[in-house]
Design a protein around this motif. Structure first.
Motif, PDB file in Angstrom:
ATOM      1  N   ALA A  15       0.829  -1.208   0.000  1.00  0.00           N
ATOM      2  CA  ALA A  15       0.000   0.000   0.000  1.00  0.00           C
ATOM      3  C   ALA A  15       0.861   1.255   0.000  1.00  0.00           C
ATOM      4  O   ALA A  15       1.797   1.381   0.782  1.00  0.00           O
ATOM      5  N   GLY A  16       0.536   2.170  -0.906  1.00  0.00           N
ATOM      6  CA  GLY A  16       1.226   3.453  -0.979  1.00  0.00           C
ATOM      7  C   GLY A  16       2.622   3.386  -1.546  1.00  0.00           C
ATOM      8  O   GLY A  16       3.339   4.381  -1.528  1.00  0.00           O
ATOM      9  N   LYS A  17       3.052   2.242  -2.069  1.00  0.00           N
ATOM     10  CA  LYS A  17       4.427   2.102  -2.550  1.00  0.00           C
ATOM     11  C   LYS A  17       4.512   1.509  -3.949  1.00  0.00           C
ATOM     12  O   LYS A  17       5.494   0.865  -4.295  1.00  0.00           O
ATOM     13  N   ALA A  18       3.501   1.700  -4.774  1.00  0.00           N
ATOM     14  CA  ALA A  18       3.538   1.184  -6.141  1.00  0.00           C
ATOM     15  C   ALA A  18       4.501   2.025  -6.974  1.00  0.00           C
ATOM     16  O   ALA A  18       4.513   3.253  -6.884  1.00  0.00           O
ATOM     17  N   THR A  19       5.327   1.365  -7.764  1.00  0.00           N
ATOM     18  CA  THR A  19       6.267   2.039  -8.656  1.00  0.00           C
ATOM     19  C   THR A  19       6.149   1.424 -10.051  1.00  0.00           C
ATOM     20  O   THR A  19       5.652   0.305 -10.196  1.00  0.00           O
ATOM     21  N   PRO A  20       6.612   2.139 -11.071  1.00  0.00           N
ATOM     22  CA  PRO A  20       6.547   1.591 -12.442  1.00  0.00           C
ATOM     23  C   PRO A  20       7.445   0.373 -12.664  1.00  0.00           C
ATOM     24  O   PRO A  20       7.364  -0.262 -13.700  1.00  0.00           O
ATOM     25  N   ALA A  21       8.271   0.041 -11.700  1.00  0.00           N
ATOM     26  CA  ALA A  21       9.144  -1.132 -11.820  1.00  0.00           C
ATOM     27  C   ALA A  21       8.291  -2.401 -11.751  1.00  0.00           C
ATOM     28  O   ALA A  21       7.122  -2.346 -11.390  1.00  0.00           O
ATOM     29  N   PRO A  22       8.886  -3.555 -12.093  1.00  0.00           N
ATOM     30  CA  PRO A  22       8.117  -4.797 -11.984  1.00  0.00           C
ATOM     31  C   PRO A  22       7.568  -4.972 -10.574  1.00  0.00           C
ATOM     32  O   PRO A  22       8.221  -4.579  -9.632  1.00  0.00           O
ATOM     33  N   PHE A  38      -1.416   5.122 -13.050  1.00  0.00           N
ATOM     34  CA  PHE A  38      -1.929   4.071 -12.168  1.00  0.00           C
ATOM     35  C   PHE A  38      -1.209   4.115 -10.827  1.00  0.00           C
ATOM     36  O   PHE A  38      -1.842   4.035  -9.773  1.00  0.00           O
ATOM     37  N   CYS A  39       0.114   4.209 -10.841  1.00  0.00           N
ATOM     38  CA  CYS A  39       0.889   4.223  -9.591  1.00  0.00           C
ATOM     39  C   CYS A  39       0.476   5.384  -8.701  1.00  0.00           C
ATOM     40  O   CYS A  39       0.304   5.223  -7.495  1.00  0.00           O
ATOM     41  N   LYS A  40       0.282   6.566  -9.289  1.00  0.00           N
ATOM     42  CA  LYS A  40      -0.127   7.739  -8.500  1.00  0.00           C
ATOM     43  C   LYS A  40      -1.511   7.529  -7.883  1.00  0.00           C
ATOM     44  O   LYS A  40      -1.719   7.816  -6.703  1.00  0.00           O
ATOM     45  N   GLU A  41      -2.451   7.037  -8.673  1.00  0.00           N
ATOM     46  CA  GLU A  41      -3.808   6.815  -8.155  1.00  0.00           C
ATOM     47  C   GLU A  41      -3.829   5.727  -7.093  1.00  0.00           C
ATOM     48  O   GLU A  41      -4.496   5.869  -6.062  1.00  0.00           O
ATOM     49  N   TYR A  42      -3.110   4.634  -7.330  1.00  0.00           N
ATOM     50  CA  TYR A  42      -3.067   3.533  -6.359  1.00  0.00           C
ATOM     51  C   TYR A  42      -2.454   4.014  -5.042  1.00  0.00           C
ATOM     52  O   TYR A  42      -2.977   3.740  -3.968  1.00  0.00           O
ATOM     53  N   ASN A  43      -1.337   4.725  -5.127  1.00  0.00           N
ATOM     54  CA  ASN A  43      -0.674   5.218  -3.920  1.00  0.00           C
ATOM     55  C   ASN A  43      -1.557   6.195  -3.156  1.00  0.00           C
ATOM     56  O   ASN A  43      -1.584   6.188  -1.930  1.00  0.00           O
TER      57      ASN A  43
END
Length: 141
Positions: A15-22, A38-43
């Protein structure tokens, strides 16, 4: 006219730590979806659940837009947090690594009930108790 769905991606992310990396980048990149957005919205939507793993189902449409649904954290993650342990037991029937109270069990079941195949809290508690037993976590009265 409704948008046509071209892909469904299921991921379990911190949670709050999604990045474009795998695993996010390759999973969304194959459909041409905007990974950074997506990463910004998810975080942003999971910033209140830091420290937990929050599964997500991402629907990707033919115009490369997406929508996503957040699920509840896995029972094992909630049990580990409640018991204050690092991981479950390698020998769950003979080695106990932690314990939780009935009230903690009820709290975990009430959090998890939307994603379980029951609407009955006592049945949900039995499901969570089974997972706890398989992880080597004892339930105290």
């Amino acid at each position: 006219m409704a948008k046509k769905i071209i892909g469904l991606v299921k991921l379990a992310l911190n949670a709050g730590k999604a990045t474009p990396a795998p695993p996010v980048g390759p999973a969304l990149g194959q459909y041409g979806a905007n990974i950074v957005l997506f990463c910004k919205e998810y975080n942003a939507r999971t910033s209140d659940k830091l420290g937990l793993v929050v599964p997500v189902e991402i629907l990707i449409y033919d115009d490369r837009s997406f929508s996503f649904i957040l699920k509840t954290p896995p029972v094992s993650v909630l049990l580990i947090k409640a018991a204050g342990i690092i991981k479950g037991s390698g020998l769950p029937n003979s080695q106990i690594v932690g314990c939780i109270s009935k009230s903690q069990l009820k709290d975990i079941a009430s959090v998890k009930i939307p994603d379980l195949n029951t609407n009955n809290l006592s049945k949900a508690m039995l499901i969570v108790a089974g997972t706890a037993k398989n992880m080597g976590i004892q339930i105290k009265d």
